[in-house]
Write an enzyme that holds these catalytic residues in place. Structure first.
Site, PDB file in Angstrom:
ATOM      1  NE  ARG A 142       4.981  -0.249  -5.085  1.00 31.48           N
ATOM      2  CZ  ARG A 142       4.645   0.741  -5.885  1.00 31.48           C
ATOM      3  NH1 ARG A 142       5.319   0.992  -6.979  1.00 31.48           N
ATOM      4  NH2 ARG A 142       3.615   1.504  -5.607  1.00 31.48           N
TER       5      ARG A 142
ATOM      6  CG  ASP B 271      -2.100   0.977   0.972  1.00 29.80           C
ATOM      7  OD1 ASP B 271      -2.821   0.783  -0.029  1.00 29.80           O
ATOM      8  OD2 ASP B 271      -2.275   1.925   1.747  1.00 29.80           O
TER       9      ASP B 271
END
Length: 201
Positions: A181, A70
């Protein structure tokens, strides 16, 4: 060892596959039908766990290893918005372009051409051994005129610290070393290798 991703977002699948090349990585929609998951946690970590738990339960395979991410962007001038609502900032079915436009318009409405901002990525891994979460961050500024066609999401309006190009203009390899990420996936890979070792003892 197979990792099941709790996403069908092509951009994310591609990025995670590239970072976790030691493993077989498949989106959950290759194994079961897509279904709606209500992400109602107040933070990235909570929403990552909700997605991973839901897919783990739906697969019905106790040996499954489910990874979910997320992530989103928080803009200082907007009081931290869009944050956890990054993917649906301009509405539930908003496109990347619509979300990007709304963000740039919101910054412009403050009478600004740029603002400090940061990306957060929370990754959750759910297995029979338990649940783990890791985080990664990337700091920089958002601008109000998009530049570049690489990447997805808010990439064309985000300039990482120490650079003068947006993520939309930077080379994939450069981005890999910077991205929130990538940082979270590096830590997630350490967790996955530990699970692999334990399972093969």
């Amino acid at each position: 060892m197979r990792i099941v991703l709790a996403t069908s977002n092509k951009g994310k699948v591609r990025e995670i596959k590239a970072m976790c090349s030691d493993f077989e990585v498949v989106p959950y929609t290759d194994l079961i039908d897509a279904f709606d998951i209500i992400e109602d946690a107040p933070d990235f970590k909570g929403n990552a766990l909700i997605k991973a738990r839901a897919v783990y339960a739906a697969l019905g395979d106790e040996d499954a290893i489910v990874l979910s991410d997320d992530s989103g962007i928080s803009v200082d001038a907007l009081g931290g918005e869009p944050g956890i609502y990054s993917a649906r900032y301009a509405g539930e079915d908003a496109s990347d372009k619509e979300n990007l436009q709304k963000l740039m318009n919101a910054v412009k409405a403050k009478g600004l051409e740029s603002s400090p901002a940061h990306y957060t990525a929370a990754i959750a891994i759910v297995t029979k051994e338990g649940e783990q979460t890791v985080h990664g961050w990337m700091y920089g500024d958002v601008i109000t005129v998009p530049r570049g066609d690489n990447g997805f999401g808010y990439d064309p309006c985000f300039i990482p610290e120490g650079f003068d190009k947006t993520l939309g203009e930077l080379d994939e390899e450069v981005k890999k070393g910077l991205s929130h990420r990538s940082k979270a996936l590096y830590l997630a890979a350490l967790v996955l290798h530990t699970i692999k070792k334990e399972r093969h003892q």
